[in-house]
Scaffold this active site. Sequence first.
Site, PDB file in Angstrom:
ATOM      1  N   VAL A  65      -5.251  -6.431 -20.287  1.00 22.31           N
ATOM      2  CA  VAL A  65      -4.410  -6.197 -19.102  1.00 22.31           C
ATOM      3  C   VAL A  65      -3.215  -5.296 -19.465  1.00 22.31           C
ATOM      4  O   VAL A  65      -2.493  -5.576 -20.427  1.00 22.31           O
ATOM      5  CB  VAL A  65      -3.922  -7.544 -18.522  1.00 22.31           C
ATOM      6  CG1 VAL A  65      -2.957  -7.317 -17.369  1.00 22.31           C
ATOM      7  CG2 VAL A  65      -5.115  -8.374 -18.071  1.00 22.31           C
ATOM      8  N   HIS A 103       1.380   0.883 -13.211  1.00 21.89           N
ATOM      9  CA  HIS A 103       2.103  -0.332 -13.580  1.00 21.89           C
ATOM     10  C   HIS A 103       3.602  -0.037 -13.541  1.00 21.89           C
ATOM     11  O   HIS A 103       4.042   1.006 -14.040  1.00 21.89           O
ATOM     12  CB  HIS A 103       1.688  -0.785 -14.988  1.00 21.89           C
ATOM     13  CG  HIS A 103       2.399  -2.019 -15.423  1.00 21.89           C
ATOM     14  ND1 HIS A 103       2.043  -3.273 -14.984  1.00 21.89           N
ATOM     15  CD2 HIS A 103       3.471  -2.185 -16.233  1.00 21.89           C
ATOM     16  CE1 HIS A 103       2.864  -4.164 -15.509  1.00 21.89           C
ATOM     17  NE2 HIS A 103       3.736  -3.534 -16.274  1.00 21.89           N
ATOM     18  N   MET A 130      -3.758  -6.862  -7.206  1.00 24.47           N
ATOM     19  CA  MET A 130      -3.168  -7.932  -8.018  1.00 24.47           C
ATOM     20  C   MET A 130      -4.195  -8.949  -8.535  1.00 24.47           C
ATOM     21  O   MET A 130      -3.854 -10.099  -8.779  1.00 24.47           O
ATOM     22  CB  MET A 130      -2.055  -8.627  -7.217  1.00 24.47           C
ATOM     23  CG  MET A 130      -0.949  -7.677  -6.777  1.00 24.47           C
ATOM     24  SD  MET A 130      -0.255  -6.621  -8.090  1.00 24.47           S
ATOM     25  CE  MET A 130       0.958  -7.725  -8.797  1.00 24.47           C
ATOM     26  N   ARG A 131      -5.438  -8.528  -8.727  1.00 23.86           N
ATOM     27  CA  ARG A 131      -6.437  -9.379  -9.371  1.00 23.86           C
ATOM     28  C   ARG A 131      -6.811  -8.761 -10.713  1.00 23.86           C
ATOM     29  O   ARG A 131      -6.981  -7.542 -10.807  1.00 23.86           O
ATOM     30  CB  ARG A 131      -7.730  -9.500  -8.538  1.00 23.86           C
ATOM     31  CG  ARG A 131      -7.544  -9.912  -7.112  1.00 23.86           C
ATOM     32  CD  ARG A 131      -6.870 -11.232  -6.960  1.00 23.86           C
ATOM     33  NE  ARG A 131      -7.616 -12.339  -7.542  1.00 23.86           N
ATOM     34  CZ  ARG A 131      -7.257 -13.607  -7.397  1.00 23.86           C
ATOM     35  NH1 ARG A 131      -6.173 -13.918  -6.712  1.00 23.86           N
ATOM     36  NH2 ARG A 131      -7.970 -14.569  -7.936  1.00 23.86           N
ATOM     37  N   ARG A 134     -15.535 -15.206 -10.179  1.00 25.02           N
ATOM     38  CA  ARG A 134     -15.110 -13.803 -10.307  1.00 25.02           C
ATOM     39  C   ARG A 134     -16.305 -12.863 -10.272  1.00 25.02           C
ATOM     40  O   ARG A 134     -16.211 -11.747  -9.761  1.00 25.02           O
ATOM     41  CB  ARG A 134     -14.307 -13.613 -11.600  1.00 25.02           C
ATOM     42  CG  ARG A 134     -12.913 -14.224 -11.485  1.00 25.02           C
ATOM     43  CD  ARG A 134     -11.910 -13.456 -12.313  1.00 25.02           C
ATOM     44  NE  ARG A 134     -12.149 -13.604 -13.738  1.00 25.02           N
ATOM     45  CZ  ARG A 134     -11.512 -12.913 -14.666  1.00 25.02           C
ATOM     46  NH1 ARG A 134     -10.613 -12.021 -14.333  1.00 25.02           N
ATOM     47  NH2 ARG A 134     -11.788 -13.104 -15.940  1.00 25.02           N
ATOM     48  N   ASN A 154       1.774   3.075  -2.665  1.00 24.78           N
ATOM     49  CA  ASN A 154       1.150   4.030  -3.594  1.00 24.78           C
ATOM     50  C   ASN A 154      -0.132   4.597  -2.998  1.00 24.78           C
ATOM     51  O   ASN A 154      -0.410   5.790  -3.134  1.00 24.78           O
ATOM     52  CB  ASN A 154       0.873   3.364  -4.941  1.00 24.78           C
ATOM     53  CG  ASN A 154       2.103   3.361  -5.829  1.00 24.78           C
ATOM     54  OD1 ASN A 154       2.515   4.399  -6.327  1.00 24.78           O
ATOM     55  ND2 ASN A 154       2.711   2.202  -5.987  1.00 24.78           N
ATOM     56  N   ASN A 174      -4.892   2.830 -13.191  1.00 22.71           N
ATOM     57  CA  ASN A 174      -3.948   1.855 -12.630  1.00 22.71           C
ATOM     58  C   ASN A 174      -2.530   2.390 -12.743  1.00 22.71           C
ATOM     59  O   ASN A 174      -2.225   3.178 -13.637  1.00 22.71           O
ATOM     60  CB  ASN A 174      -4.048   0.528 -13.407  1.00 22.71           C
ATOM     61  CG  ASN A 174      -3.122  -0.543 -12.861  1.00 22.71           C
ATOM     62  OD1 ASN A 174      -3.050  -0.745 -11.641  1.00 22.71           O
ATOM     63  ND2 ASN A 174      -2.404  -1.227 -13.731  1.00 22.71           N
ATOM     64  N   GLY A 205       0.777  -1.237   0.000  1.00 21.78           N
ATOM     65  CA  GLY A 205       0.000   0.000   0.000  1.00 21.78           C
ATOM     66  C   GLY A 205       0.804   1.280   0.000  1.00 21.78           C
ATOM     67  O   GLY A 205       0.305   2.326   0.430  1.00 21.78           O
TER      68      GLY A 205
HETATM   69  C1  GAR Z   1       3.741  -1.156  -7.291  1.00 22.25           C
HETATM   70  O1  GAR Z   1       5.069  -1.194  -7.755  1.00 22.25           O
HETATM   71  C2  GAR Z   1       2.762  -1.164  -8.439  1.00 22.25           C
HETATM   72  O2  GAR Z   1       3.210  -0.444  -9.556  1.00 22.25           O
HETATM   73  C3  GAR Z   1       2.673  -2.634  -8.742  1.00 22.25           C
HETATM   74  O3  GAR Z   1       2.663  -3.264  -7.494  1.00 22.25           O
HETATM   75  C4  GAR Z   1       3.391  -2.462  -6.562  1.00 22.25           C
HETATM   76  C5  GAR Z   1       2.495  -2.217  -5.377  1.00 22.25           C
HETATM   77  O4  GAR Z   1       3.201  -1.576  -4.355  1.00 22.25           O
HETATM   78  N1  GAR Z   1       1.495  -2.933  -9.484  1.00 22.25           N
HETATM   79  C6  GAR Z   1       1.413  -3.925 -10.352  1.00 22.25           C
HETATM   80  O5  GAR Z   1       2.331  -4.697 -10.575  1.00 22.25           O
HETATM   81  C7  GAR Z   1       0.075  -4.047 -11.045  1.00 22.25           C
HETATM   82  N2  GAR Z   1       0.139  -5.040 -12.057  1.00 22.25           N
HETATM   83  P1  GAR Z   1       2.407  -0.807  -3.209  1.00 22.25           P
HETATM   84  O6  GAR Z   1       1.392  -1.791  -2.645  1.00 22.25           O
HETATM   85  O7  GAR Z   1       3.465  -0.470  -2.200  1.00 22.25           O
HETATM   86  O8  GAR Z   1       1.776   0.395  -3.832  1.00 22.25           O
END
Ligand code: GAR
Length: 224
Positions: free
Chosen positions: A146, A111, A92-93, A67, A16, A109, A14
């Site tokens: 995706v 990435h 991550m879903r 789902r 971000n 989102n 969490g």
């Molecule tokens: C982040 O690096 C985000 O960009 C990535 O997961 C991490 C979450 O970190 N997201 C993905 O890979 C989405 N496919 P956080 O929970 O500390 O924000």
Amino acid sequence: MKRARLALLISGRGSNMAAILAAARPDYPAEPVLVLSNRGDAAGLGIAAARGVPIAVVESRAFKGDRAGFEAAMEAALAKHGVEIIALAGFMRVLTPEFVHRWEGRLINIHPSLLPAFPGLDTHARALAAGVRLHGCTVHLVTAGVDEGPIIAQAAVPVLPDDTEASLAARVLAAEHRLYPAALSWLAAGQIKVEAGRAVITAAEYAPESLLNPLPRAALLSTQ
Ligand code: GAR
């Protein structure tokens, strides 16, 4: 100013989400009204609760193979809090096309790569293996494909010779924390429109200089 009611969807750490919560002062165009996790053990839930943001958990494991049921439970939580826009923050879903369609233009989102390079997982390891000199992160509108939606903003970081997956991930993550609150603010303020599949931002300033890594000798950089 009317603030857009924002849900942050998380699965883990969490960081971000925390960056967005920190940015969401009263003059920020989005108001975080819900942090929703698909895992009860997500560390980010504690951070959100400590900041006084309502939290909810819809355990994806409890909906194995269902789902539609999982997303219906999420929709109920989103409706209960009057959510208007959603930011995926390490969620991550993969969402169904039906869910994405319902939230089209209101679902964003982040990435950890410079899309369209390295969609999917393990982006930092794949960037190191490919030998790219610039890596980074992308904030994009979510569409059914995706990691494919219209790009709103990107931040590039250098890849250095001694980088490990961890050091590169940390450099990208710091860039994520700067980029995501800004990109989300444009969406919340209604300053993004999609034209021919590309996002157009009405309020953004653009960097006029190109980024080079490695740096050429200073003499070669001179434009005189
Ligand atoms: C982040 O690096 C985000 O960009 C990535 O997961 C991490 C979450 O970190 N997201 C993905 O890979 C989405 N496919 P956080 O929970 O500390 O924000």
